[in-house]
Design a protein around this motif. Structure first.
Motif, PDB file in Angstrom:
ATOM      1  N   TRP A  43     -35.922  79.845 -16.412  1.00  0.00           N
ATOM      2  CA  TRP A  43     -35.484  79.203 -17.601  1.00  0.00           C
ATOM      3  C   TRP A  43     -34.858  77.816 -17.134  1.00  0.00           C
ATOM      4  CZ3 TRP A  43     -30.432  77.629 -18.605  1.00  0.00           C
ATOM      5  CH2 TRP A  43     -30.346  77.154 -19.943  1.00  0.00           C
ATOM      6  N   GLY A  44     -33.917  78.203 -16.078  1.00  0.00           N
ATOM      7  CA  GLY A  44     -33.324  76.819 -15.490  1.00  0.00           C
ATOM      8  C   GLY A  44     -34.132  75.730 -15.010  1.00  0.00           C
ATOM      9  N   ILE A  45     -35.309  76.187 -14.184  1.00  0.00           N
ATOM     10  CA  ILE A  45     -36.192  75.056 -13.626  1.00  0.00           C
ATOM     11  C   ILE A  45     -36.771  74.219 -14.990  1.00  0.00           C
ATOM     12  CG2 ILE A  45     -38.243  74.798 -12.404  1.00  0.00           C
ATOM     13  CD1 ILE A  45     -37.319  77.310 -10.643  1.00  0.00           C
ATOM     14  N   VAL A  46     -37.333  75.215 -15.862  1.00  0.00           N
ATOM     15  CA  VAL A  46     -37.911  74.865 -17.181  1.00  0.00           C
ATOM     16  C   VAL A  46     -36.777  73.626 -17.863  1.00  0.00           C
ATOM     17  CG1 VAL A  46     -39.151  75.056 -19.185  1.00  0.00           C
ATOM     18  CG2 VAL A  46     -39.540  76.450 -17.148  1.00  0.00           C
ATOM     19  N   HIS A  47     -35.881  73.979 -17.992  1.00  0.00           N
ATOM     20  CA  HIS A  47     -34.857  73.215 -18.758  1.00  0.00           C
ATOM     21  C   HIS A  47     -34.678  71.706 -18.111  1.00  0.00           C
ATOM     22  CE1 HIS A  47     -31.593  72.701 -21.274  1.00  0.00           C
ATOM     23  NE2 HIS A  47     -30.889  72.148 -20.475  1.00  0.00           N
ATOM     24  N   VAL A  48     -34.332  72.197 -16.613  1.00  0.00           N
ATOM     25  CA  VAL A  48     -34.170  70.724 -15.958  1.00  0.00           C
ATOM     26  C   VAL A  48     -35.390  69.856 -16.004  1.00  0.00           C
ATOM     27  CG1 VAL A  48     -33.536  69.744 -13.672  1.00  0.00           C
ATOM     28  CG2 VAL A  48     -32.235  71.795 -14.628  1.00  0.00           C
ATOM     29  N   TYR A  49     -36.570  70.390 -15.753  1.00  0.00           N
ATOM     30  CA  TYR A  49     -37.727  69.642 -15.772  1.00  0.00           C
ATOM     31  C   TYR A  49     -37.981  68.914 -17.142  1.00  0.00           C
ATOM     32  CZ  TYR A  49     -42.911  68.866 -15.813  1.00  0.00           C
ATOM     33  OH  TYR A  49     -43.929  68.198 -15.708  1.00  0.00           O
ATOM     34  N   LEU A  50     -37.665  69.778 -18.495  1.00  0.00           N
ATOM     35  CA  LEU A  50     -37.909  68.956 -19.390  1.00  0.00           C
ATOM     36  C   LEU A  50     -36.745  67.921 -19.991  1.00  0.00           C
ATOM     37  CD1 LEU A  50     -39.235  72.192 -21.544  1.00  0.00           C
ATOM     38  CD2 LEU A  50     -40.605  70.249 -20.336  1.00  0.00           C
ATOM     39  N   LEU A  51     -35.650  67.602 -18.985  1.00  0.00           N
ATOM     40  CA  LEU A  51     -34.675  66.569 -19.321  1.00  0.00           C
ATOM     41  C   LEU A  51     -35.351  65.258 -19.060  1.00  0.00           C
ATOM     42  CD1 LEU A  51     -31.457  68.175 -17.921  1.00  0.00           C
ATOM     43  CD2 LEU A  51     -31.913  67.906 -19.973  1.00  0.00           C
ATOM     44  N   ASP A  55     -32.081  60.793 -13.180  1.00  0.00           N
ATOM     45  CA  ASP A  55     -30.382  60.858 -13.315  1.00  0.00           C
ATOM     46  C   ASP A  55     -29.916  62.059 -13.959  1.00  0.00           C
ATOM     47  OD1 ASP A  55     -30.827  58.447 -11.850  1.00  0.00           O
ATOM     48  OD2 ASP A  55     -29.818  57.173 -13.423  1.00  0.00           O
ATOM     49  N   ASN A  56     -30.470  62.213 -15.329  1.00  0.00           N
ATOM     50  CA  ASN A  56     -30.140  63.337 -15.919  1.00  0.00           C
ATOM     51  C   ASN A  56     -30.460  64.756 -15.348  1.00  0.00           C
ATOM     52  OD1 ASN A  56     -29.060  62.136 -18.022  1.00  0.00           O
ATOM     53  ND2 ASN A  56     -30.818  62.041 -19.199  1.00  0.00           N
ATOM     54  N   ARG A  57     -31.583  64.700 -14.746  1.00  0.00           N
ATOM     55  CA  ARG A  57     -31.933  66.139 -13.862  1.00  0.00           C
ATOM     56  C   ARG A  57     -31.046  66.212 -12.840  1.00  0.00           C
ATOM     57  NH1 ARG A  57     -37.886  64.053 -14.106  1.00  0.00           N
ATOM     58  NH2 ARG A  57     -38.580  64.970 -16.373  1.00  0.00           N
ATOM     59  N   THR A  61     -28.330  69.524 -12.711  1.00  0.00           N
ATOM     60  CA  THR A  61     -28.520  70.371 -11.795  1.00  0.00           C
ATOM     61  C   THR A  61     -27.318  70.538 -10.725  1.00  0.00           C
ATOM     62  OG1 THR A  61     -30.996  70.069 -11.609  1.00  0.00           O
ATOM     63  CG2 THR A  61     -30.188  70.779  -9.374  1.00  0.00           C
ATOM     64  N   PHE A  62     -26.667  69.290 -10.251  1.00  0.00           N
ATOM     65  CA  PHE A  62     -25.585  69.602  -9.565  1.00  0.00           C
ATOM     66  C   PHE A  62     -24.421  70.061 -10.310  1.00  0.00           C
ATOM     67  CE2 PHE A  62     -27.429  66.053  -7.067  1.00  0.00           C
ATOM     68  CZ  PHE A  62     -27.951  66.845  -5.778  1.00  0.00           C
ATOM     69  N   ARG A  63     -24.213  69.844 -11.542  1.00  0.00           N
ATOM     70  CA  ARG A  63     -23.041  70.646 -12.259  1.00  0.00           C
ATOM     71  C   ARG A  63     -23.516  72.078 -12.256  1.00  0.00           C
ATOM     72  NH1 ARG A  63     -22.249  66.492 -17.252  1.00  0.00           N
ATOM     73  NH2 ARG A  63     -21.183  64.859 -15.984  1.00  0.00           N
ATOM     74  N   TRP A  64     -24.831  72.490 -12.599  1.00  0.00           N
ATOM     75  CA  TRP A  64     -25.115  73.790 -12.894  1.00  0.00           C
ATOM     76  C   TRP A  64     -24.785  74.572 -11.500  1.00  0.00           C
ATOM     77  CZ3 TRP A  64     -30.132  74.442 -16.034  1.00  0.00           C
ATOM     78  CH2 TRP A  64     -29.862  74.179 -17.409  1.00  0.00           C
ATOM     79  N   LEU A  65     -25.216  73.951 -10.321  1.00  0.00           N
ATOM     80  CA  LEU A  65     -24.960  74.687  -9.157  1.00  0.00           C
ATOM     81  C   LEU A  65     -23.571  74.807  -8.663  1.00  0.00           C
ATOM     82  CD1 LEU A  65     -27.579  72.787  -6.760  1.00  0.00           C
ATOM     83  CD2 LEU A  65     -27.726  75.274  -7.703  1.00  0.00           C
ATOM     84  N   TRP A  66     -22.801  73.773  -8.887  1.00  0.00           N
ATOM     85  CA  TRP A  66     -21.424  73.753  -8.714  1.00  0.00           C
ATOM     86  C   TRP A  66     -20.603  74.840  -9.764  1.00  0.00           C
ATOM     87  CZ3 TRP A  66     -18.040  72.474  -5.124  1.00  0.00           C
ATOM     88  CH2 TRP A  66     -16.555  72.713  -5.514  1.00  0.00           C
TER      89      TRP A  66
END
Length: 98
Positions: A43-51, A55-57, A61-66
């Motif tokens: 779900w996370g990978i698909v969500h980020v891929y579709l952004l 820059d947004n990706r 990604t960094f906000r979610w990892l943090w």
């Protein structure tokens, strides 16, 4: 240009993804279903891929990892007070009826 007709529309179901919480999701595709942590990663990978935009990706990604590493939630503000409303002066001109 000559008037061309667009090709007929064909809907293609790619499946369903839903996140339930931290480390939990469901992924239902045509041929298989995933649950739990693996579905959450998909779900996370698909969500980020579709952004839109690199820059947004990266930012997401960094906000979610943090947030994942620190177990902190993002800002989810709910305000019970009423927002300020702009006051418009009263118009005393008569209305025209037609």
């Amino acid at each position: 240009m000559a008037s061309r007709r667009p090709p007929p529309f064909h809907y293609r179901d790619k499946g369903n993804l839903a996140t339930i919480g931290r480390n939990a999701a469901v992924a239902d595709f045509r041929r298989f279903t995933l649950r739990g942590f693996i579905a959450w990663l998909v779900w996370g990978i698909v969500h980020v891929y579709l952004l839109n935009g690199f820059d947004n990706r990266m930012i997401v990604t960094f906000r979610w990892l943090w947030a994942y590493a620190t177990r902190r939630r993002g800002a989810r503000l709910v305000s019970l007070s009423q927002p300020e409303v702009a006051v418009v002066p009263e118009c005393r001109a008569p209305l025209r009826e037609e």
